[in-house]
Design a protein around this motif. Structure first.
Motif, mmCIF file in Angstrom:
data_model
loop_
_atom_site.group_PDB
_atom_site.id
_atom_site.type_symbol
_atom_site.label_atom_id
_atom_site.label_comp_id
_atom_site.label_asym_id
_atom_site.label_seq_id
_atom_site.Cartn_x
_atom_site.Cartn_y
_atom_site.Cartn_z
ATOM 1 N N ARG A 69 0.799 -1.225 0.000
ATOM 2 C CA ARG A 69 0.000 0.000 0.000
ATOM 3 C C ARG A 69 0.829 1.271 0.000
ATOM 4 O O ARG A 69 0.281 2.386 0.082
ATOM 5 C CB ARG A 69 -0.972 0.010 1.175
ATOM 6 C CG ARG A 69 -0.377 -0.116 2.551
ATOM 7 C CD ARG A 69 -1.480 -0.022 3.603
ATOM 8 N NE ARG A 69 -2.122 1.278 3.578
ATOM 9 C CZ ARG A 69 -1.785 2.279 4.403
ATOM 10 N NH1 ARG A 69 -0.839 2.104 5.307
ATOM 11 N NH2 ARG A 69 -2.400 3.429 4.332
ATOM 12 N N GLY A 70 2.135 1.123 -0.150
ATOM 13 C CA GLY A 70 2.974 2.313 -0.245
ATOM 14 C C GLY A 70 4.432 1.936 -0.270
ATOM 15 O O GLY A 70 4.813 0.823 0.117
ATOM 16 N N PHE A 71 5.256 2.887 -0.726
ATOM 17 C CA PHE A 71 6.695 2.673 -0.783
ATOM 18 C C PHE A 71 7.382 4.018 -0.626
ATOM 19 O O PHE A 71 6.934 5.033 -1.167
ATOM 20 C CB PHE A 71 7.105 2.044 -2.123
ATOM 21 C CG PHE A 71 8.593 1.842 -2.275
ATOM 22 C CD1 PHE A 71 9.192 0.664 -1.844
ATOM 23 C CD2 PHE A 71 9.395 2.832 -2.827
ATOM 24 C CE1 PHE A 71 10.563 0.483 -1.969
ATOM 25 C CE2 PHE A 71 10.766 2.646 -2.961
ATOM 26 C CZ PHE A 71 11.353 1.473 -2.526
ATOM 27 N N GLY A 72 8.502 4.015 0.124
ATOM 28 C CA GLY A 72 9.295 5.221 0.283
ATOM 29 C C GLY A 72 10.764 4.886 0.365
ATOM 30 O O GLY A 72 11.138 3.749 0.674
ATOM 31 N N ALA A 73 11.621 5.869 0.077
ATOM 32 C CA ALA A 73 13.061 5.639 0.089
ATOM 33 C C ALA A 73 13.806 6.895 0.511
ATOM 34 O O ALA A 73 13.354 8.019 0.273
ATOM 35 C CB ALA A 73 13.549 5.199 -1.291
ATOM 36 N N ILE A 74 14.956 6.666 1.153
ATOM 37 C CA ILE A 74 15.915 7.719 1.461
ATOM 38 C C ILE A 74 16.923 7.789 0.319
ATOM 39 O O ILE A 74 17.426 6.761 -0.130
ATOM 40 C CB ILE A 74 16.657 7.428 2.779
ATOM 41 C CG1 ILE A 74 15.679 7.312 3.949
ATOM 42 C CG2 ILE A 74 17.738 8.476 3.037
ATOM 43 C CD1 ILE A 74 15.175 8.616 4.476
ATOM 44 N N PHE A 75 17.227 8.999 -0.135
ATOM 45 C CA PHE A 75 18.235 9.211 -1.174
ATOM 46 C C PHE A 75 19.367 10.061 -0.619
ATOM 47 O O PHE A 75 19.142 10.947 0.207
ATOM 48 C CB PHE A 75 17.616 9.912 -2.382
ATOM 49 C CG PHE A 75 16.511 9.140 -3.047
ATOM 50 C CD1 PHE A 75 16.799 8.172 -3.995
ATOM 51 C CD2 PHE A 75 15.191 9.372 -2.711
ATOM 52 C CE1 PHE A 75 15.788 7.457 -4.609
ATOM 53 C CE2 PHE A 75 14.169 8.656 -3.317
ATOM 54 C CZ PHE A 75 14.465 7.695 -4.267
ATOM 55 N N PHE A 87 5.254 4.452 -9.680
ATOM 56 C CA PHE A 87 4.485 3.383 -9.060
ATOM 57 C C PHE A 87 3.606 2.702 -10.111
ATOM 58 O O PHE A 87 3.032 3.364 -10.976
ATOM 59 C CB PHE A 87 3.602 3.944 -7.945
ATOM 60 C CG PHE A 87 4.373 4.473 -6.769
ATOM 61 C CD1 PHE A 87 4.485 3.732 -5.601
ATOM 62 C CD2 PHE A 87 4.986 5.714 -6.824
ATOM 63 C CE1 PHE A 87 5.195 4.214 -4.518
ATOM 64 C CE2 PHE A 87 5.702 6.215 -5.744
ATOM 65 C CZ PHE A 87 5.804 5.452 -4.594
ATOM 66 N N PHE A 88 3.516 1.381 -9.997
ATOM 67 C CA PHE A 88 2.691 0.603 -10.910
ATOM 68 C C PHE A 88 1.722 -0.258 -10.110
ATOM 69 O O PHE A 88 2.082 -0.834 -9.076
ATOM 70 C CB PHE A 88 3.552 -0.303 -11.791
ATOM 71 C CG PHE A 88 4.455 0.450 -12.741
ATOM 72 C CD1 PHE A 88 4.004 0.816 -13.997
ATOM 73 C CD2 PHE A 88 5.738 0.797 -12.366
ATOM 74 C CE1 PHE A 88 4.822 1.508 -14.878
ATOM 75 C CE2 PHE A 88 6.572 1.494 -13.226
ATOM 76 C CZ PHE A 88 6.110 1.857 -14.494
ATOM 77 N N GLY A 89 0.507 -0.370 -10.633
ATOM 78 C CA GLY A 89 -0.498 -1.231 -10.034
ATOM 79 C C GLY A 89 -0.646 -2.519 -10.817
ATOM 80 O O GLY A 89 0.169 -2.835 -11.693
ATOM 81 N N PRO A 90 -1.694 -3.297 -10.530
ATOM 82 C CA PRO A 90 -1.923 -4.542 -11.263
ATOM 83 C C PRO A 90 -1.996 -4.283 -12.760
ATOM 84 O O PRO A 90 -2.527 -3.266 -13.209
ATOM 85 C CB PRO A 90 -3.262 -5.028 -10.711
ATOM 86 C CG PRO A 90 -3.357 -4.405 -9.344
ATOM 87 C CD PRO A 90 -2.700 -3.068 -9.479
ATOM 88 N N GLY A 91 -1.434 -5.207 -13.536
ATOM 89 C CA GLY A 91 -1.444 -5.036 -14.977
ATOM 90 C C GLY A 91 -0.504 -3.964 -15.469
ATOM 91 O O GLY A 91 -0.636 -3.487 -16.597
ATOM 92 N N GLY A 111 1.493 6.821 -11.338
ATOM 93 C CA GLY A 111 2.092 8.147 -11.307
ATOM 94 C C GLY A 111 3.576 8.114 -11.027
ATOM 95 O O GLY A 111 4.106 7.152 -10.475
ATOM 96 N N THR A 112 4.255 9.182 -11.436
ATOM 97 C CA THR A 112 5.670 9.376 -11.174
ATOM 98 C C THR A 112 5.834 10.569 -10.244
ATOM 99 O O THR A 112 5.270 11.637 -10.496
ATOM 100 C CB THR A 112 6.448 9.625 -12.478
ATOM 101 O OG1 THR A 112 6.310 8.489 -13.339
ATOM 102 C CG2 THR A 112 7.927 9.859 -12.202
ATOM 103 N N PHE A 113 6.597 10.375 -9.172
ATOM 104 C CA PHE A 113 6.791 11.397 -8.152
ATOM 105 C C PHE A 113 8.281 11.695 -8.033
ATOM 106 O O PHE A 113 9.108 10.781 -8.099
ATOM 107 C CB PHE A 113 6.243 10.918 -6.808
ATOM 108 C CG PHE A 113 4.773 10.555 -6.841
ATOM 109 C CD1 PHE A 113 3.822 11.416 -6.325
ATOM 110 C CD2 PHE A 113 4.355 9.342 -7.386
ATOM 111 C CE1 PHE A 113 2.473 11.079 -6.346
ATOM 112 C CE2 PHE A 113 3.009 9.004 -7.416
ATOM 113 C CZ PHE A 113 2.066 9.881 -6.902
#
Length: 284
Positions: free
Chosen positions: A159-165, A178-182, A187-189
């Protein structure tokens, strides 16, 4: 002195309609303290508390990877297996890249730190958020993270993803798609930038229900390499990664899509079929 930036937004411009559905974005750049606060807000969004269990599990609700406990045998100058975090330490994340593999920076005394084994300038460019390891692809600046039920080959959703850069200097270069099923794009953030070496940035996006099947992380605009330098005023922006945070991967077959998701995925499928039909008619 670096000027810190902190930001919370509830939507982003130019995203697919699905991305605006029950979506929360957390992002910011600055000092370790600045980014820690934003990271902790994202932790609260996903849930799971603050005490880690086995394999980076937080209450069966959230998973985290901070790289630091990975054995030296799987860090620089050696490569990290793409499935390490679904096989050796099962957390439901498998990596892919168009490059030649993946590497974690070494602990002091084992090999040069912060990817100085690739170029000796990198320890003055990058800094670890959680000491001491950092993560990068080799031969590419793009990493895909595919999600599975931890320790299995069963496709999963989070239900979500985050990262430190570390060291995002240029705006609109470092991103998470982010990609959903199929493989429907959610969206791109873009991660916020802060000019200067050894800075930190955080970007995380969460939804109300598991909807993310994979993410694509683009780090800066170039891959690490001998003689490839990141300097102020240089159009080359080198970026590496530290902590990953994401929702507990759940069996994609067990997730009942919300009506808005079904409409969009179905609409995408119908558009694909319609486009194929039109192309066939033109060919005839």
């Amino acid at each position: 002195m670096h000027r810190s930036i902190a930001m919370l937004s509830l939507c982003a411009v130019g995203l697919a309609p699905l991305a605006a559905h029950a979506q929360v974005v957390r992002s910011g750049a600055g000092t370790l303290a600045d980014v820690t606060a934003i990271r902790d807000a994202f932790r609260a969004d996903l849930g799971g508390g603050t005490v880690a269990g086995a394999n980076g599990s937080f209450g069966g609700i959230r998973r985290e990877i901070n790289w630091d406990a990975v054995p030296d045998a799987f860090s620089a100058p050696n490569n990290l297996p793409a499935n390490f975090f679904n096989a050796n330490s099962p957390r439901g994340a498998v990596f892919a890249t168009a490059g030649t593999g993946f590497q974690l920076s070494a602990n002091a005394g084992v090999a040069p730190i912060a990817f100085d084994n690739i170029d000796p300038s990198y320890s003055s460019t990058f800094q670890a958020f959680s000491p001491q390891r950092l993560f990068t692809a080799l031969g590419s600046n793009v990493v895909d993270v595919n999600f599975f039920v931890a320790g299995t080959s069963t496709a999963a959703l989070v239900r979500g993803f985050g990262a430190i850069f570390s060291d995002v200097d240029l705006a609109n270069t470092t991103s998470i798609q982010f990609f959903g099923p199929g493989s429907v794009s959610l969206g791109t953030f873009y991660a916020p930038s802060l000019v200067g070496s050894q800075s930190f940035s955080f970007l995380g996006v969460s939804w109300a229900t598991p909807i993310v099947s994979r993410v694509r992380i683009t780090n800066g605009n170039a891959a690490l390499g001998a003689g490839v330098l990141d300097q102020n005023g240089n159009p080359v922006d080198l970026v590496v990664m530290d902590d990953f945070l994401y929702g507990e991967p759940v069996d994609a077959r067990s997730v009942v899509p919300e009506p808005a998701t079904l409409a969009l995925v179905g609409g995408g499928f119908l558009a694909l079929v319609g486009g194929t039909h039109r192309r066939r008619r033109r060919m005839v």
